[in-house]
Design a protein around this motif. Sequence first.
Motif, mmCIF file in Angstrom:
data_model
loop_
_atom_site.group_PDB
_atom_site.id
_atom_site.type_symbol
_atom_site.label_atom_id
_atom_site.label_comp_id
_atom_site.label_asym_id
_atom_site.label_seq_id
_atom_site.Cartn_x
_atom_site.Cartn_y
_atom_site.Cartn_z
ATOM 1 N N GLN A 202 57.648 36.969 37.359
ATOM 2 C CA GLN A 202 56.472 36.561 38.119
ATOM 3 C C GLN A 202 55.327 37.530 37.887
ATOM 4 O O GLN A 202 55.519 38.652 37.387
ATOM 5 N N ALA A 203 54.132 37.071 38.284
ATOM 6 C CA ALA A 203 52.921 37.876 38.135
ATOM 7 C C ALA A 203 52.215 37.997 39.467
ATOM 8 O O ALA A 203 52.296 37.100 40.313
ATOM 9 N N ILE A 204 51.509 39.114 39.660
ATOM 10 C CA ILE A 204 50.604 39.241 40.799
ATOM 11 C C ILE A 204 49.231 39.664 40.282
ATOM 12 O O ILE A 204 49.113 40.319 39.244
ATOM 13 N N ALA A 205 48.214 39.247 41.021
ATOM 14 C CA ALA A 205 46.842 39.654 40.711
ATOM 15 C C ALA A 205 46.125 39.892 42.025
ATOM 16 O O ALA A 205 46.409 39.227 43.031
ATOM 17 N N THR A 206 45.204 40.842 42.020
ATOM 18 C CA THR A 206 44.457 41.164 43.233
ATOM 19 C C THR A 206 42.965 41.145 42.947
ATOM 20 O O THR A 206 42.506 41.754 41.978
ATOM 21 N N SER A 207 42.228 40.446 43.801
ATOM 22 C CA SER A 207 40.768 40.494 43.791
ATOM 23 C C SER A 207 40.320 41.255 45.028
ATOM 24 O O SER A 207 40.818 41.013 46.124
ATOM 25 N N THR A 208 39.386 42.178 44.842
ATOM 26 C CA THR A 208 38.887 42.957 45.970
ATOM 27 C C THR A 208 37.398 43.185 45.844
ATOM 28 O O THR A 208 36.879 43.389 44.738
ATOM 29 N N SER A 209 36.720 43.163 46.967
ATOM 30 C CA SER A 209 35.278 43.403 46.992
ATOM 31 C C SER A 209 34.945 44.888 46.963
ATOM 32 O O SER A 209 33.762 45.255 46.921
ATOM 33 N N GLN A 210 35.958 45.747 46.962
ATOM 34 C CA GLN A 210 35.723 47.191 47.035
ATOM 35 C C GLN A 210 35.648 47.853 45.662
ATOM 36 O O GLN A 210 35.438 49.058 45.574
ATOM 37 N N LYS A 211 35.801 47.092 44.603
ATOM 38 C CA LYS A 211 35.662 47.630 43.253
ATOM 39 C C LYS A 211 34.514 46.918 42.555
ATOM 40 O O LYS A 211 34.165 45.790 42.885
ATOM 41 N N ARG A 212 33.930 47.603 41.586
ATOM 42 C CA ARG A 212 32.755 47.089 40.883
ATOM 43 C C ARG A 212 31.662 46.695 41.869
ATOM 44 O O ARG A 212 31.112 45.607 41.824
ATOM 45 N N THR A 236 45.634 39.000 47.214
ATOM 46 C CA THR A 236 46.669 39.138 46.191
ATOM 47 C C THR A 236 47.429 37.834 46.052
ATOM 48 O O THR A 236 47.779 37.199 47.049
ATOM 49 N N THR A 237 47.683 37.438 44.812
ATOM 50 C CA THR A 237 48.398 36.195 44.543
ATOM 51 C C THR A 237 49.676 36.465 43.767
ATOM 52 O O THR A 237 49.775 37.436 43.008
ATOM 53 N N LEU A 238 50.643 35.565 43.932
ATOM 54 C CA LEU A 238 51.925 35.627 43.239
ATOM 55 C C LEU A 238 52.166 34.285 42.574
ATOM 56 O O LEU A 238 52.053 33.235 43.210
ATOM 57 N N SER A 239 52.491 34.308 41.274
ATOM 58 C CA SER A 239 52.721 33.069 40.549
ATOM 59 C C SER A 239 53.665 33.337 39.386
ATOM 60 O O SER A 239 53.995 34.480 39.080
ATOM 61 N N SER A 240 54.087 32.260 38.720
ATOM 62 C CA SER A 240 54.989 32.419 37.582
ATOM 63 C C SER A 240 54.248 32.839 36.324
ATOM 64 O O SER A 240 54.866 33.279 35.352
ATOM 65 N N SER A 241 52.928 32.701 36.307
ATOM 66 C CA SER A 241 52.136 33.141 35.152
ATOM 67 C C SER A 241 50.996 34.018 35.615
ATOM 68 O O SER A 241 50.440 33.816 36.708
ATOM 69 N N ALA A 242 50.625 34.990 34.787
ATOM 70 C CA ALA A 242 49.525 35.876 35.131
ATOM 71 C C ALA A 242 48.200 35.134 35.103
ATOM 72 O O ALA A 242 47.291 35.447 35.868
#
Length: 294
Positions: A202-212, A236-242
């Motif tokens: 599985q993959a996780i990805a995080t979007s945050t307003s505190q960077k950039r 943060t999201t969790l899925s089978s693909s990045a």
Amino acid sequence: MFSFNLTGLGTSWSIIIDTLRPPNPTHLYSLLQQQLVDFEAKYSRFLPTSQLSRLNNSSSSSHPLPPDLFTMIDLGLKLKSLSHGHFDLNIATQLENIGYDQHYSFTPKTDHHLHIPGTYHLKNNRLIRRGQVKLDLGSLGKGYLIDQLAQTLHQHQIPYFLIDGGGDLYGTTKKDLSPWRIAIEHPFDSNIAIATLSLNHQAIATSTSQKRRFGSFHHLLDAKKHAPVNTILSLTTLSSSALAADATATALFVTPLSLWSAITQHTQTQYLALDHQQNLTSSPNFPVKILYPS
């Protein structure tokens, strides 16, 4: 454990392989690093010579697309529809107008609210554009690349690994078939974990307003409102693909909550969100252990 440290897309990468030493590690390192270099050379909007920049700056209304770019734009268009236009790959001009441009000027243009985006669609492996269309792949490009790196590792008979692309991750299992344990950090303090979860192919990805961030702006824009989203701190999201995890993390971040269910059903993705009141919400049955507040 054996690891590679790589660079690309403006961040540091690490790949941990659960073996003492993979076959021909020097060749494998060069291959993986070259994939990073090649992807950035093709699809970074910050490089004026990239394929994406040439497409964005072209006056032609019809462009043939390589399969990887077609795949990314196709998902972007589906998420644009499901988000009712709040998520849109046609956001490069808006990002440039608030100062997140090729020169990293971070100086907003005074007339940045006057931008009227054009329309685009896919037909017969071509991109058809009308009006002003300048695409940015920052919302899903890294995820697509992580999936490609994972495919390369599998092709070289490496079954157990964890790819970390600047905080977006894909993990198989460890050699003993146990999952990779991952902590999700608090956006204000990397020493605080708000939750933990396990990765099992599985993959996780995080979007945050505190960077950039620059001034009152950050890079996560609601394309429909032409403005940064300030109701969420991190998602943060969790899925089978990045690719799905990366794209969905951005799409949910910039889209009203009432539309999240349709997006997550389409991408088969789960989420954990931290809002500006420090409240945590998650999708039903998300296999995450909440640690915050302690």
